[in-house]
Structures are given as C-alpha cells and as structure tokens.
Design a protein around this motif. Structure first.
Motif, PDB file in Angstrom:
ATOM      1  N   ASP A  70       0.827  -1.281  -0.158  1.00 42.07           N
ATOM      2  CA  ASP A  70       0.006   0.127   0.045  1.00 42.07           C
ATOM      3  C   ASP A  70       1.062   1.321  -0.035  1.00 42.07           C
ATOM      4  O   ASP A  70       0.271   2.372  -0.021  1.00 42.07           O
ATOM      5  N   LEU A 118       3.043   3.957  -1.640  1.00 42.55           N
ATOM      6  CA  LEU A 118       3.074   4.367  -3.118  1.00 42.55           C
ATOM      7  C   LEU A 118       4.501   5.155  -3.301  1.00 42.55           C
ATOM      8  O   LEU A 118       5.005   5.117  -4.278  1.00 42.55           O
ATOM      9  N   LYS A 175       7.903   0.969  -6.347  1.00 46.66           N
ATOM     10  CA  LYS A 175       7.304   2.345  -5.562  1.00 46.66           C
ATOM     11  C   LYS A 175       8.216   3.649  -6.354  1.00 46.66           C
ATOM     12  O   LYS A 175       9.301   3.302  -6.748  1.00 46.66           O
ATOM     13  N   ARG A 221       1.034   6.577   1.871  1.00 48.36           N
ATOM     14  CA  ARG A 221       0.698   5.214   1.886  1.00 48.36           C
ATOM     15  C   ARG A 221      -0.773   5.456   1.691  1.00 48.36           C
ATOM     16  O   ARG A 221      -1.535   6.303   1.851  1.00 48.36           O
ATOM     17  N   ARG A 222      -1.485   4.350   0.484  1.00 45.08           N
ATOM     18  CA  ARG A 222      -2.970   4.259   0.359  1.00 45.08           C
ATOM     19  C   ARG A 222      -3.568   3.705   1.460  1.00 45.08           C
ATOM     20  O   ARG A 222      -3.168   2.497   1.927  1.00 45.08           O
ATOM     21  N   GLU A 223      -4.620   4.170   1.986  1.00 51.84           N
ATOM     22  CA  GLU A 223      -5.373   3.712   3.135  1.00 51.84           C
ATOM     23  C   GLU A 223      -6.825   3.800   2.733  1.00 51.84           C
ATOM     24  O   GLU A 223      -7.266   5.135   2.903  1.00 51.84           O
ATOM     25  N   ASP A 227      -9.672   4.894   0.588  1.00 55.76           N
ATOM     26  CA  ASP A 227      -9.792   5.739  -0.733  1.00 55.76           C
ATOM     27  C   ASP A 227      -8.805   7.340  -0.526  1.00 55.76           C
ATOM     28  O   ASP A 227      -8.929   8.035  -1.284  1.00 55.76           O
ATOM     29  N   LEU A 231      -4.936   8.905   0.836  1.00 53.50           N
ATOM     30  CA  LEU A 231      -3.844   8.714   0.986  1.00 53.50           C
ATOM     31  C   LEU A 231      -2.989   9.289   2.589  1.00 53.50           C
ATOM     32  O   LEU A 231      -3.784  10.345   3.051  1.00 53.50           O
ATOM     33  N   ARG A 232      -2.269   8.829   3.067  1.00 52.92           N
ATOM     34  CA  ARG A 232      -1.788   9.375   4.588  1.00 52.92           C
ATOM     35  C   ARG A 232      -0.380   9.213   4.440  1.00 52.92           C
ATOM     36  O   ARG A 232       0.335   8.626   3.730  1.00 52.92           O
ATOM     37  N   ARG A 233       0.365  10.554   4.868  1.00 56.97           N
ATOM     38  CA  ARG A 233       1.554  10.554   4.871  1.00 56.97           C
ATOM     39  C   ARG A 233       2.155  10.300   6.293  1.00 56.97           C
ATOM     40  O   ARG A 233       1.639  10.869   7.175  1.00 56.97           O
TER      41      ARG A 233
END
Length: 726
Positions: free
Chosen positions: A399, A401, A428, A477-479, A481, A483-485
C-alpha cells in the motif's frame, strides 16, 4: 572502521569542521541592534574547539574511566586534532595567504589566532603523549595488555614477527631513494613514514630514503597474546632486507598532515558529481599544514624534511613516540569487557513494542503512528526497531506508493539504502536526496548514489551552493480511498552503526501538517519550488535563524510582562553572532538562558551587565551528544523544537536544515526535563566561565563521582522505566 575514522563515527568525536573559504567564517560586522553590546562578547572559535578536544583528553586522563575506554578517548583526541589541522588550520592558512581573512568576531587577527592555535595544539599534543606513556600504557600493562617496542620483545616473538614481515609486510613495502636521479617522493596525508639514512660501505657515501608504513595493515601487531608492537618497529628492525648491502645508520618516524578542504565549482549542477570526483583526487595533494616527528629525530634529517616539504618551523611538532595514536582504536576494540564501560543494548521504544505485540516481535510502525506520535531517543531507543523498521516496512508494504528520503551519512552496508533499493524494485516511487559533499564521506555517498540510480530510484543532489544536512523521511501510503503521509524528522544521520554511539532524537509521526511540510520541502529540493513558510517546520537558510531570534526576543517580552520565560538550547556548536546577541538581550531582560553545548561555543556566560543569566554546560561521555533541542517558556505554554541545525554560519546560511515543532505535551515535557538534567548541578559536566575556560565538575562536595546524564538514562532504561524520554 578505518584506521582514522571519518568524523562523526565515535562517541566524543569532533564537531564537523567546515570553514567558508571565500570569507572568514568568524567575521561579523554586527548590526544596529548589537551596537550597545560590548565588543569582546564572543569567545574565539578556534580556541573554543581546542578547549573541546581538551575535554576529550580529560576523559582519557580520568582514572575512574575503564582503561580501554581511556585508550579510545586518546584515539578520538588524535583523530579530532588531525581533522582540525586538515580543515580549520588549513582554511585559516589559505585565507591568510589569499588576503581574504579579516579580524574575527572575537577580536583577534587571523595571524594571531594561527599562532595561538599552533602553540596550544603543541601543548595538548605533548599532554596527550604523556597521558598515553605515563597513564594508559602502564595501566594496560598492569591488566596484561602490553604495548611494547621492538627491543622489549623476546627472541621467540621477534622470530615470529620476522616471519610475518617476510610473508605479509615486505611484499608491500617500497623504499624510495632520494638523490639527483630520484626526487623527494610525495608524502600522502596522515601516512606514517620512516626516514632512513643508509651508507654505502664501499664508497662511504650516505644516502636518504623514505619507507611508507602500509596503511592497510594493523597499526599494532600482536607479538604474542596481549602483547603488541607498533608496525613501524617491525619494519625498522628489518630494513636490511630493503637495503641489502647497505649499512642502516638511522631511522626516524614522521607524519604529514595536509590540507583536505574541497573547492567544488557548482555553477553546473549536472556536472556536480564529476566535479566532486575530480576534486577528491586533487585533495590528496593538498599542501602540508603539520609535520609530526619523533623527538629524537636528527637535526639534519629534520632540516631535509622541512626543506623538501616547504613547511615552516612553527608547523613542526616534536613528540615522544609512537606517533599517530589513532591506532589505539584497534587496541580499544580488544575483547576485554572488564576494561570497558558495562555493555548497554538499546531496547525497542515501548509504543512500538506494543504495536509488535511484544518486545521480541517486529513492530507495526504504521499502526503505532496512527495512534500517536513516537518520540525516539537514541541510543537508548533502538534504531533498528524504529527508524530502520519504518523504512523497511515501507519498502515491503504494497500500500506504500512513494518514499522520499535525505541521506547525509550512512553505514558501509546500509540497511537504509537497501530498503530504498528494495522499494524501487517493488515498483514504488523513490526519491533520494544524497548529499555527496558530506565531508570525508564523499566517496561513499557517490557509490550509494550510483547504486540507487541503478535500482531505478530518482537521485538528486540538492540545491546548488547548499549542502542538504536535514534528516527527513516521508512515506506516502494508500489507506482506503485516501492517502496518508508518515514522516520521520531526526537530529542524526540514517546510520545504524553510529545510532548505537550517538545521542540523537527523532520524531515519527502521521501528523498531516508535518507530512504536508515535508512534501513541500522535498518538492523544493527536487524541483523549483521557492516556498519559505511552513506549518511546523523552520527551514534554513530561509527561516530558521529568523525564527529562533524572534522566539528568543519573545521570551524577553514574556519576562517583562511577568509571564514564565526561559530559553534552553542543546546543540553541538554555537557561534552564530545574531543568535548569541539575541540570547544576550534576553538575558539582560532577566530571562534564564541555559546552553548545553558539546563542542564550539562563542557565548561568554556570567559577564556582569551582559550575561549573568546565561549558563553554559558541556557533557561528554560514552555516547556522543548529538541532538539539537530548542525550548522556550512561551509565557507558560512551552514550545520545543528538535532538528538537524547547529547554530553556526554554515548551518544557518549554507545548508538545508530543518527543525520540527514538537506538538505532544508529554513529549515537550520530556524534552524540557532532559535539558534540565543536562544542566543539573548534581551531574558530571564541564562549566564555561566568563574567561572562556572550561572547568569540570565531576565530584560532589565529599569527593564522590557524579553521574552524568547518559549514565542516569542508561540506569533508568535498565530499571525498565519505559521510554528514555519519560
């Protein structure tokens, strides 16, 4: 570890020395606001650095410290002084020669400073040799570890070493004659050399030759268990093998230190890598800045060396043998645990251990950071189960990216670099900013840059004219729908080896503001963004100095209004005049100012009418104090920042540096408590007086040794009291 370790690899190692060769780094024109302050308010930078290395020497002289640790401090002192001559003395000489040197901020003329440096260095080098010969050497012998000279060996030991000489030493030796047909050879910097005088028994004519001591062999050879002899002694005892048919009349050891500064043209950023590689080759041939010789060297041999090397008498240092005590690193590494500090192994941070369902499990770093920020304190908190695990998990997580990373220094077989390569291999997006101008790590960083490029990483070298010194990681990171940094902002390098020896801080966080700030900053470093303001960062060279000065001034206003006010700073070095003047003004307003500094300090504390409210302390011990913390009372709502920046011109004007504001109240309280512990009257530390002299306070009123803050933190961790910062 190399025989002469690169800067920043050992506890109590030297502050990085990085002079600005285009102008005097100490030159300070002042400002209108500073005109009311006394002109002698700054301590001299070079003498302050030598005072730092004297504190390292005091640790070697301390009989309460285990013997192999004392040997290690002797080696650190020698390595530090080598770098000081290669960089600071070399830079000062060049500025004098080119006419750009001006009176320093401390009021001294450059030539006066240079003479003081030569004189003080000579005193410290003689004291260093005396500590080895009169303290550490007999102490080790009493414990069965003997460092002896060739005549003290038994016949059996000499025979064994002769066999070793024939098999492993003789094949790599190259005697170089000096005569009309053979010019004086090039003497490489920091190499050990034998000056040999031989005579032709037929003609009676005397000749001079040079034999280089091979740098890739052990400095001290084991003649028999726990008995060691210098490599040069073994070579000198067998010179007839190198000069068959000649009479060996005399041998003398000498060592040259050369200018090791880099001058890289950065007008064309695309060619920076090639320009740096070319300059690294040129650096090998820098002019001499110091000649060390054994004290019994014959005058005619010394005269020849001085003449051929074109070195002045002031740059000659006669010392008791053996020369080059950086070789004691090998002795200090002996497997004699009873002669070392008690072993300490860092544990996982409790917040991360919980995320791993037990201290033995690998933590789920991302799960932990979704719950809370994690404030790390190395080496008390494990690097491998925190920062390293963060990047390794990011590399493997499907997950994730993208990963963006800065690298200033790292280890030879770097798990950090391998994680980034793995991430690229997994498809990535990986951006790595490699600072290939990191002093004395340039060659290693060039190698890593090429390996990363070959793996498909996007590698950039930062901004033209600026070193990238900040310590940053950003994971996207995709979490679901969204994106979290996730981010890491640290005070130390991504170097697993030094993370066990350096005291450093790091913040692991999923805070959206920090993530957005790092995204903006990485865009600036890799593209053309000109952003100068951030949410939770101060960034040099744009906003860091101004941000600190403004906060220091605000403390004076809080004090005048009767609100809680203080300034507490922990850095490696502080010489920036604008920041120091702000501290003086705050102190005059009644603000308590505490400065915890490892190395260079230009602040003059305790001066009536100027700095009665300023205290300056230094802590040295088994770990190298390396973190940077800036804490402000802020009227009762403390504000605390951590990051990569020291308070020096090069950090604030010629580097990309970052500080991050610590948001969690518990973390802020822990950092303030750490600063208070370092400044405690009941802790082992050195106190700086208004005269610029450092005085150690190592015992209490009854003469009992005082523990320093490192020992207290180790004891707390061994008692299982949770995070090192608690």
């Amino acid at each position: 570890m190399d025989a002469v370790p690169p800067p920043g690899t050992l506890a109590a190692a030297a502050p990085e020395l990085d002079p600005d060769l285009d102008a005097d780094p100490d030159a300070y024109e002042g400002d209108a606001e500073g005109s009311e302050l006394p002109p002698d308010r700054f301590l001299d930078r070079e003498r302050s650095w030598l005072a730092f290395n004297e504190r390292v020497l005091e640790l070697a002289e301390d009989p309460a410290i285990p013997l192999l640790e004392r040997a290690n401090f002797l080696a650190i002192f020698a390595s530090n002084l080598d770098e000081f001559f290669m960089v600071r003395v070399a830079g000062l000489k060049r500025r004098i020669a080119t006419g750009v040197a001006t009176r320093s901020a401390s009021g001294y003329q450059p030539r006066e400073v240079l003479q003081q440096v030569w004189d003080r260095s000579r005193e410290l080098m003689l004291r260093h040799a005396a500590c080895f010969r009169q303290g550490v050497l007999p102490g080790l012998a009493a414990e069965g570890v003997e460092l002896i000279r060739w005549p003290e060996l038994t016949e059996q030991e000499q025979s064994r070493l002769f066999t070793l000489f024939r098999q492993r030493i003789y094949p790599v030796l190259t005697p170089l004659a000096v005569d009309p047909a053979h010019p004086f050879p090039y003497i490489s910097g920091l190499s050990l050399n034998l000056a040999v005088v031989v005579r032709n028994p037929v003609s009676g004519e005397e000749h001079f030759a040079r034999v280089k001591v091979p740098p890739l062999l052990s400095r001290f050879l084991e003649a028999s268990p726990q008995r060691y002899v210098p490599l040069e002694d073994v070579i000198a005892a067998h010179l007839e093998e190198l000069f068959p048919g000649m009479e060996v009349l005399a041998t003398h050891l000498f060592r040259v230190t050369r200018n090791q500064d880099l001058e890289v043209e950065e007008d064309d950023a695309e060619n920076l890598l090639q320009a740096l590689e070319k300059e690294l080759m040129r650096r090998r041939f820098g002019p001499p800045v110091r000649l060390e010789v054994e004290e019994d060297m014959a005058p005619e041999v010394l005269d020849r060396l001085v003449r051929e090397l074109k070195i002045s008498a002031a740059e000659v240092h006669r010392l008791p043998g053996p020369l080059d005590l950086t070789g004691l690193f090998g002795i200090a590494a002996l497997d004699r645990p009873e002669l070392r500090f008690p072993k300490f192994v860092a544990g996982p941070h409790p917040d991360l251990a919980e995320a791993g369902a037990g201290s033995a499990a690998v933590p789920d770093v991302f799960a932990a950071l979704r719950e809370r920020d994690v404030l790390l304190h190395h080496p008390y908190d494990s690097f491998s189960t925190s920062v390293q695990a963060f990047l390794e998990q990011a590399a493997e997580d499907p997950d994730v990216l993208a990963i963006k990373q800065t690298l200033y220094r790292t280890s030879g077989d770097s798990p950090i670099v391998h994680a980034l390569i793995d991430a690229a291999n997994f498809g990535k997006q990986v951006l790595v900013l490699v600072e290939i101008k990191a002093r004395f790590d340039e060659q290693a960083n060039i190698k890593w840059a090429r390996a990363l490029e070959d793996a498909g990483c996007h590698v950039v070298y930062g901004l033209v004219g600026l070193k990238t010194h900040c310590k940053l990681s950003l994971v996207v990171r995709r979490e679901g729908d969204a994106l979290r940094r996730y981010a890491h902002v640290g005070t130390g390098n991504y170097h697993p080896n030094t993370a066990r020896l350096y005291e450093d801080l790091g913040l692991l966080t999923a805070d959206p503001q920090v993530g957005a700030d790092l995204s903006d900053l990485f865009n600036q470093l890799s593209g053309y963004s000109r952003r100068t303001t951030y949410r939770r960062l101060l960034v040099a060279p744009r906003s860091l100095r101004e941000g600190l000065v403004r906060r220091i001034a605000a403390e004076a206003e809080h004090r005048r209004a009767g609100r809680p006010a203080y300034v507490r700073i922990k850095v490696n070095s502080i010489v920036d005049e604008a920041v120091i003047d702000a501290l003086y003004r705050a102190a005059r307003a009644g603000v308590r100012v505490d400065v915890w500094v490892r190395g260079i300090c230009a602040v003059r504390p305790g001066v009536a009418g100027l700095s009665e409210n300023i205290r300056v302390r230094s802590v040295l011990g088994r770990f190298l104090e390396h973190s940077r913390i800036f804490a402000f009372g802020n009227g009762g709502d403390p504000e605390v920042w951590i990051g990569s920046a020291d308070l020096m011109h090069r950090n604030l004007d010629r580097r990309i540096e970052t500080l991050v504001r610590v948001a969690d109240p518990g973390h802020r309280a822990s950092l303030v408590a750490l600063l208070e512990a370092g400044m405690s009257e009941t802790a082992d530390s050195w106190l700086l007086g208004p005269d610029g002299e450092w005085r150690r306070r190592g015992t209490d009123g009854d003469g009992a040794p005082l523990p320093n803050v490192q020992e207290r933190l180790i004891a707390a961790r061994r008692r299982g009291r949770g995070p090192a910062l608690n």
